[in-house]
Design a protein around this motif. Structure first.
Motif, mmCIF file in Angstrom:
data_model
loop_
_atom_site.group_PDB
_atom_site.id
_atom_site.type_symbol
_atom_site.label_atom_id
_atom_site.label_comp_id
_atom_site.label_asym_id
_atom_site.label_seq_id
_atom_site.Cartn_x
_atom_site.Cartn_y
_atom_site.Cartn_z
ATOM 1 N N LEU A 105 -7.128 23.042 1.253
ATOM 2 C CA LEU A 105 -8.203 22.932 0.259
ATOM 3 C C LEU A 105 -7.878 23.669 -1.030
ATOM 4 C CD1 LEU A 105 -11.643 23.195 2.089
ATOM 5 C CD2 LEU A 105 -10.789 21.337 0.685
ATOM 6 N N ASP A 106 -7.328 24.868 -0.930
ATOM 7 C CA ASP A 106 -7.049 25.623 -2.147
ATOM 8 C C ASP A 106 -5.984 24.943 -3.007
ATOM 9 O OD1 ASP A 106 -5.142 26.334 -0.183
ATOM 10 O OD2 ASP A 106 -4.795 28.291 -1.108
ATOM 11 N N ILE A 107 -5.006 24.298 -2.385
ATOM 12 C CA ILE A 107 -3.971 23.576 -3.130
ATOM 13 C C ILE A 107 -4.562 22.301 -3.742
ATOM 14 C CG2 ILE A 107 -1.739 22.397 -2.978
ATOM 15 C CD1 ILE A 107 -1.589 25.481 -2.677
ATOM 16 N N ALA A 108 -5.376 21.589 -2.987
ATOM 17 C CA ALA A 108 -6.035 20.385 -3.526
ATOM 18 C C ALA A 108 -6.880 20.753 -4.738
ATOM 19 C CB ALA A 108 -6.896 19.729 -2.446
ATOM 20 N N PHE A 109 -7.588 21.877 -4.656
ATOM 21 C CA PHE A 109 -8.420 22.340 -5.766
ATOM 22 C C PHE A 109 -7.550 22.681 -6.982
ATOM 23 C CE2 PHE A 109 -11.658 25.777 -7.160
ATOM 24 C CZ PHE A 109 -12.202 24.926 -8.097
ATOM 25 N N LYS A 110 -6.428 23.342 -6.751
ATOM 26 C CA LYS A 110 -5.511 23.672 -7.859
ATOM 27 C C LYS A 110 -4.964 22.414 -8.514
ATOM 28 C CE LYS A 110 -4.106 28.180 -6.129
ATOM 29 N NZ LYS A 110 -3.063 28.967 -5.478
ATOM 30 N N ILE A 111 -4.628 21.415 -7.712
ATOM 31 C CA ILE A 111 -4.135 20.148 -8.266
ATOM 32 C C ILE A 111 -5.230 19.482 -9.091
ATOM 33 C CG2 ILE A 111 -3.441 17.785 -7.639
ATOM 34 C CD1 ILE A 111 -1.795 19.076 -5.368
ATOM 35 N N GLY A 112 -6.454 19.468 -8.573
ATOM 36 C CA GLY A 112 -7.573 18.890 -9.307
ATOM 37 C C GLY A 112 -7.818 19.627 -10.619
ATOM 38 N N THR A 113 -7.729 20.944 -10.568
ATOM 39 C CA THR A 113 -7.916 21.752 -11.775
ATOM 40 C C THR A 113 -6.810 21.472 -12.781
ATOM 41 O OG1 THR A 113 -9.005 23.477 -10.473
ATOM 42 C CG2 THR A 113 -8.155 24.118 -12.632
ATOM 43 N N LYS A 114 -5.575 21.376 -12.305
ATOM 44 C CA LYS A 114 -4.434 21.081 -13.187
ATOM 45 C C LYS A 114 -4.608 19.705 -13.835
ATOM 46 C CE LYS A 114 -0.291 21.881 -14.779
ATOM 47 N NZ LYS A 114 -0.100 22.836 -15.851
ATOM 48 N N TRP A 115 -5.028 18.719 -13.054
ATOM 49 C CA TRP A 115 -5.265 17.380 -13.593
ATOM 50 C C TRP A 115 -6.333 17.430 -14.687
ATOM 51 C CZ3 TRP A 115 -9.602 14.346 -13.869
ATOM 52 C CH2 TRP A 115 -9.397 13.029 -14.287
ATOM 53 N N LEU A 116 -7.431 18.155 -14.402
ATOM 54 C CA LEU A 116 -8.522 18.260 -15.354
ATOM 55 C C LEU A 116 -8.066 18.957 -16.644
ATOM 56 C CD1 LEU A 116 -11.522 17.710 -15.816
ATOM 57 C CD2 LEU A 116 -12.010 19.895 -14.724
ATOM 58 N N GLU A 117 -7.271 20.010 -16.495
ATOM 59 C CA GLU A 117 -6.727 20.692 -17.680
ATOM 60 C C GLU A 117 -5.872 19.748 -18.504
ATOM 61 O OE1 GLU A 117 -4.686 24.039 -15.983
ATOM 62 O OE2 GLU A 117 -6.534 25.248 -15.862
ATOM 63 N N ASN A 118 -5.044 18.946 -17.827
ATOM 64 C CA ASN A 118 -4.209 17.965 -18.541
ATOM 65 C C ASN A 118 -5.083 16.962 -19.293
ATOM 66 O OD1 ASN A 118 -1.821 19.125 -17.666
ATOM 67 N ND2 ASN A 118 -1.529 17.674 -15.998
ATOM 68 N N GLN A 119 -6.168 16.504 -18.664
ATOM 69 C CA GLN A 119 -7.070 15.544 -19.293
ATOM 70 C C GLN A 119 -7.743 16.136 -20.536
ATOM 71 O OE1 GLN A 119 -5.793 13.024 -18.033
ATOM 72 N NE2 GLN A 119 -7.605 11.928 -17.440
ATOM 73 N N MET A 120 -7.997 17.452 -20.480
ATOM 74 C CA MET A 120 -8.677 18.122 -21.590
ATOM 75 C C MET A 120 -7.704 18.640 -22.643
ATOM 76 S SD MET A 120 -11.776 17.712 -20.649
ATOM 77 C CE MET A 120 -12.607 18.683 -21.850
ATOM 78 N N GLY A 121 -6.401 18.453 -22.402
ATOM 79 C CA GLY A 121 -5.388 18.909 -23.351
ATOM 80 C C GLY A 121 -5.233 20.421 -23.372
ATOM 81 N N LEU A 122 -5.494 21.060 -22.269
ATOM 82 C CA LEU A 122 -5.363 22.531 -22.179
ATOM 83 C C LEU A 122 -4.004 22.948 -21.667
ATOM 84 C CD1 LEU A 122 -8.853 23.315 -20.649
ATOM 85 C CD2 LEU A 122 -8.205 23.417 -23.037
#
Length: 122
Positions: A105-122
């Motif tokens: 779960l913690d890795i899935a959450f990190k991947i989701g967060t990384k994807w979201l950051e990429n989408q937001m241009g962060l």
């Protein structure tokens, strides 16, 4: 043959988290939780997404007491609750050679967060 109850189910974790956020008051009491769902709640608690205490009736049903979604739980749902985003996050993980639902779960959450950051241009 009955299915094992100690299997992580990311889709169900998201559903249960959404239910808590949308339908339950702070310090909620959730009745008649079966073993399969209890394990998902347990994983959420173990990963810091929710807080609760519990009792067991007849060794079959769990009663969750003082159920609260934590900040991490809100962040987790903000990352995964949108179906289109969730599908894209699964594809993002797949491109890295992994199935999102098979990851801790913690890795899935990190991947989701990384994807979201990429989408937001962060």
């Amino acid at each position: 043959m009955e299915k094992p109850t100690q299997l992580k189910d990311l889709d169900r974790i998201i559903e249960l988290g959404k239910h808590i956020r949308e339908s339950e008051r702070p310090n909620a009491f959730i009745e008649f939780v079966n073993e399969r769902d209890f394990y998902q709640y347990y994983l959420m608690r173990d990963n810091g997404m929710i807080e609760f205490t519990y009792t067991v009736a007849d060794g079959e049903y769990y009663f969750l007491n003082k159920v609260n979604l934590t900040n991490k739980g809100h962040d987790f749902l903000d990352t995964f609750e949108n179906k289109d985003d969730y599908e894209e996050i699964k594809e993002f993980a797949k491109k890295k050679g992994k199935r999102l639902v098979d990851l801790p779960l913690d890795i899935a959450f990190k991947i989701g967060t990384k994807w979201l950051e990429n989408q937001m241009g962060l």
